[in-house]
Design a protein around this motif. Structure first.
Motif, mmCIF file in Angstrom:
data_model
loop_
_atom_site.group_PDB
_atom_site.id
_atom_site.type_symbol
_atom_site.label_atom_id
_atom_site.label_comp_id
_atom_site.label_asym_id
_atom_site.label_seq_id
_atom_site.Cartn_x
_atom_site.Cartn_y
_atom_site.Cartn_z
ATOM 1 N N LEU A 37 0.885 -1.214 0.034
ATOM 2 C CA LEU A 37 -0.016 0.023 -0.044
ATOM 3 C C LEU A 37 0.870 1.253 0.075
ATOM 4 O O LEU A 37 0.530 2.209 -0.665
ATOM 5 N N VAL A 79 0.901 4.133 -3.176
ATOM 6 C CA VAL A 79 0.364 5.446 -2.705
ATOM 7 C C VAL A 79 1.524 6.425 -3.313
ATOM 8 O O VAL A 79 1.366 7.514 -3.812
ATOM 9 N N GLU A 121 -7.420 -5.529 -2.235
ATOM 10 C CA GLU A 121 -7.525 -4.315 -1.690
ATOM 11 C C GLU A 121 -6.231 -3.256 -2.123
ATOM 12 O O GLU A 121 -6.793 -1.923 -2.140
ATOM 13 N N MET A 177 -7.106 0.604 -3.490
ATOM 14 C CA MET A 177 -6.403 1.766 -3.007
ATOM 15 C C MET A 177 -5.630 2.394 -4.121
ATOM 16 O O MET A 177 -5.572 3.790 -3.931
ATOM 17 N N SER A 225 -5.940 6.462 -5.263
ATOM 18 C CA SER A 225 -4.771 7.200 -5.113
ATOM 19 C C SER A 225 -4.556 7.742 -6.563
ATOM 20 O O SER A 225 -4.128 8.903 -6.738
ATOM 21 N N CYS A 277 -5.658 9.202 1.277
ATOM 22 C CA CYS A 277 -5.342 7.853 1.031
ATOM 23 C C CYS A 277 -5.501 7.256 2.808
ATOM 24 O O CYS A 277 -6.027 6.079 2.782
ATOM 25 N N PHE A 334 -8.242 4.711 3.955
ATOM 26 C CA PHE A 334 -7.764 3.270 4.549
ATOM 27 C C PHE A 334 -8.333 3.219 5.846
ATOM 28 O O PHE A 334 -9.023 2.283 6.313
ATOM 29 N N LEU A 341 -13.091 -1.678 2.940
ATOM 30 C CA LEU A 341 -11.843 -2.525 2.868
ATOM 31 C C LEU A 341 -11.814 -3.746 3.850
ATOM 32 O O LEU A 341 -11.119 -4.521 3.683
#
Length: 325
Positions: free
Chosen positions: A101, A105, A216, A220, A224, A240, A244, A277
């Motif tokens: 993640l 991002v 997931e 995300m 982003s 972000c 989350f 999520l």
């Protein structure tokens, strides 16, 4: 005997449906991704973005950090009264999720926002590539780099889970005699049990969790990329992070017995607009040896695909009238 041992012995006698479904899904997804990369104009941007993302220091840093944490945790005592393997799997899945993640991002902010601010996006759009193809190609490229990271961490995590279960069984005097051992070599500081079906089933149980983590990360990354078409890197990372946190808590607040009207209203609002999520967070179920049904994974995949498509359309709409001059 622990829950993981009982489950592994049960699975060793019959192939479970979730793994068959996962193999079918992989067999469809990977060729489709390759066709997208080499048969479309967006694929040109995707391949270039993937190469650029892999060369970024953050990719190497997150991969090295994930490998270090996963490896060190093999010998770290969790003081869980015989359930160290379950804690190890839980921590390993969380490590893979956090590292991938952060990479997505950060890369979306650098690859999309900085290119727009630095006017380099104009060079790409001067070629026969429209803005929608630009956004879609950037998303696919960033997501592919995250998949490569998940694959690297997942392979190491699989073999270390195999060894961790053997290590814990040996420490608790419950070790089952493996069929073969790797011969000791200079670069291998320990003997590795090989071809033990019980150990293999425990290690294989992380695959559904890794698949849901990939979903997931896909969601995300779409969030982003969509945000990066309008805001700079720092704002993107803050938004972000908020998405989350709220995305993992909104459904819990909706299902709770909170009496405050405003809390319930905003919880339902966030649960409707933001991604749920928590639907992808099955690390607790995986670590305790519960089988995730293939139907659940399939529905989660459909939800992931729908939300990614919606966020990419939002990103294309935001980028359509963005002034690049």
């Amino acid at each position: 005997m622990g829950a993981l041992t009982l489950l592994a012995q049960t699975q060793a006698d019959a192939i479970q449906m979730p793994y068959r479904a996962l193999m079918v899904g992989y067999a469809i997804f990977i060729p489709a991704l390759l066709l997208l990369n080499y048969m479309t104009k967006s694929g040109v941007i995707a391949r270039a973005t993937t190469k650029e993302a892999i060369r970024q220091p953050v990719f190497l840093l997150m991969t090295a950090l994930g490998l270090t944490v996963i490896t060190i945790n093999v010998w770290v005592p969790f003081f869980s009264l015989g359930d160290d393997t379950k804690m190890y799997i839980d921590c390993g899945l969380a490590t893979v999720l956090i590292c991938s993640l952060l990479h997505c991002v950060w890369t979306a902010s650098v690859s999309v926002a900085d290119e727009i601010e630095g006017k380099t996006a104009m060079t790409l759009l001067s070629k026969p590539i429209n803005r929608r193809q630009f956004v879609f190609g950037k998303y696919i490229g960033i997501f592919q780099s995250a998949l490569i990271m998940i694959a690297i961490l997942g392979v190491v995590f699989f073999f270390l889970t195999y060894y961790k279960f053997h290590y814990d069984q040996k420490e608790s005097a419950q070790e089952q005699t493996p069929l073969v051992y790797f011969r000791a070599v200079s670069w291998l500081p320990f003997q590795m049990p090989f071809m033990n079906r019980v150990y293999f089933e425990v290690a294989r149980s992380i695959l559904p969790g890794l698949t849901l983590i990939g979903m997931e990360v896909a969601v995300m990354t779409a969030v982003s990329v969509a945000i990066s078409t309008r805001v700079p890197m720092m704002v993107n990372m803050i938004v972000c992070f908020a998405v989350f946190v709220i995305g993992n808590l909104s459904s819990v607040l909706v299902q709770s017995n909170v009496q405050n009207v405003f809390v319930r209203f905003f919880a339902r609002l966030f649960a409707t607009i933001l991604p749920g999520l928590d639907h992808f967070n099955m690390s607790a179920a995986v670590s305790t040896g519960k089988i995730i049904p293939p139907e659940y994974i399939g529905l989660a995949g459909l939800y992931c695909l729908a939300y990614v498509a919606a966020m990419l359309m939002v990103g294309m709409w935001l980028f359509e009238d963005r002034d690049l001059a």
